[in-house]
Design a protein around this motif. Structure first.
Motif: not given
Length: 339
Positions: A136, A147-148, A163, A167, A171-174, A237
């Motif tokens: 990131s 972006t993850t 998260q 998000i 922007v994807r958040v795990y 990630l």
């Protein structure tokens, strides 16, 4: 919406502040540089660290840390990892136990070799902690490039809240419960990025860089698992993802520092030229010390330490690596314990 304090007015803190403010949160950035503070408040820009990016009206800055922290539900540590202890001691009397501490720096503390979560546990033992990590670059997040990232915490409630906070469409958040692995991956991948830069500085090609990334990952996994990390984190990630972006991007200061080393610059000259903290230099020293203490075989880290801190000739270091005893590729992986 939340009131959020971001401690650190650099590029990453500013990019995250922009993201959170665009989602409607009341965001305050705290920093020491009054010129940066005024630039954010008056011009809605941070031209020193994040050029040509217009900032939202609900993103403000202050040099008064108490003002930044007043009624804050989430505090984001966006200072260097070496400044985290000092910063946490500054804030401990201005926040309550319900405030979530989110760390976005990637490094271990010199001298103690502690992760930020361990420092938070010492100073703010009752506050929930989240490590936000992954591939990131601030320059890309600030212009909404996809972006993850990963939100890691021992608290399911805290990591899911963070998260949801970050998000958005771009922007994807795990989530990940392996805080140790996420923190160590973020710190140690900088060593490999520094090595990739050295290779670039020497004028070597893709074969050499691929070897460095692959075998370097084996080394940092070996050490990190011994320190309590889950091996699977390093193929996600915070591990492989962040390793790839830091090793390949022109935005990477660790890679840029390595290029200078490869071209023959001294350590002092590198620090002057980059003019920002190069976490990979600190991480190399820490990983080297830990490998000796724990008797972990880390030939790349060993040679990089000798080059950076003991003035070993780079070509001699490469020869040492290439002329090691013959091995089966997987034999060193078999003994990595799965936790």
């Amino acid at each position: 919406m939340d009131k959020i304090a971001i401690l650190g007015s650099g590029s990453w803190g500013t990019a995250l502040g922009k993201l959170l403010a665009e989602k409607g949160n009341n965001v305050f950035i705290w920093g020491r540089n009054i010129n940066v503070i005024n630039d954010i408040n008056i011009n809605k820009e941070n031209s020193k660290y994040l050029k040509n990016i217009k900032l939202p009206e609900n993103l403000n800055a202050t040099s008064n840390i108490e003002e930044a922290l007043k009624n804050t539900s989430i505090v984001i540590l966006a200072v260097t990892s070496q400044s985290n202890r000092e910063t946490l001691n500054k804030i401990k009397n201005f926040i309550d136990e319900s405030t979530i501490i989110v760390n976005v720096s990637k490094g271990l503390e010199i001298g103690t070799n502690k992760r930020t979560s361990e420092i938070v546990q010492e100073i703010l033992p009752n506050n929930k902690f989240v490590s936000l990590s992954g591939p990131s670059h601030a320059e890309e997040v600030a212009v909404n490039m996809p972006t993850t990232i990963v939100s890691a915490s021992k608290s399911s409630e805290a990591m899911i809240r963070v998260q949801e906070l970050f998000i958005k469409t771009s922007v994807r958040v795990y989530t990940n419960s392996d805080v140790t692995g996420v923190e160590l991956a973020g710190a140690f991948k900088n060593i490999i990025a520094l090595g990739i830069g050295i290779i670039d500085g020497l004028g070597f090609g893709d074969n050499t860089k691929a070897a460095m990334m692959t075998r370097g990952l084996v080394e940092i996994v070996r050490l990190s698992v011994e320190l309590g990390a889950d091996v699977s984190t390093f193929f996600g990630l915070a591990g492989m993802g962040d390793l790839i972006v830091t090793c390949t991007s022109p935005h990477s200061r660790n890679r840029r520092a390595g290029i200078l080393i490869g071209k023959g610059y001294t350590l002092d000259e590198v620090k002057t030229e980059i003019n920002m903290v190069v976490e990979g230099i600190n991480a190399t020293k820490i990983a080297y010390e830990l490998s000796k203490k724990l008797e972990i075989d880390m030939p790349i880290v060993n040679e990089m330490y000798k080059v950076i801190f003991e003035n070993r000739e780079i070509k001699s270091a490469i020869a040492n690596l290439m002329n090691r005893d013959k091995k089966h590729e997987n034999e060193e992986l078999i003994n990595i314990k799965i936790v």
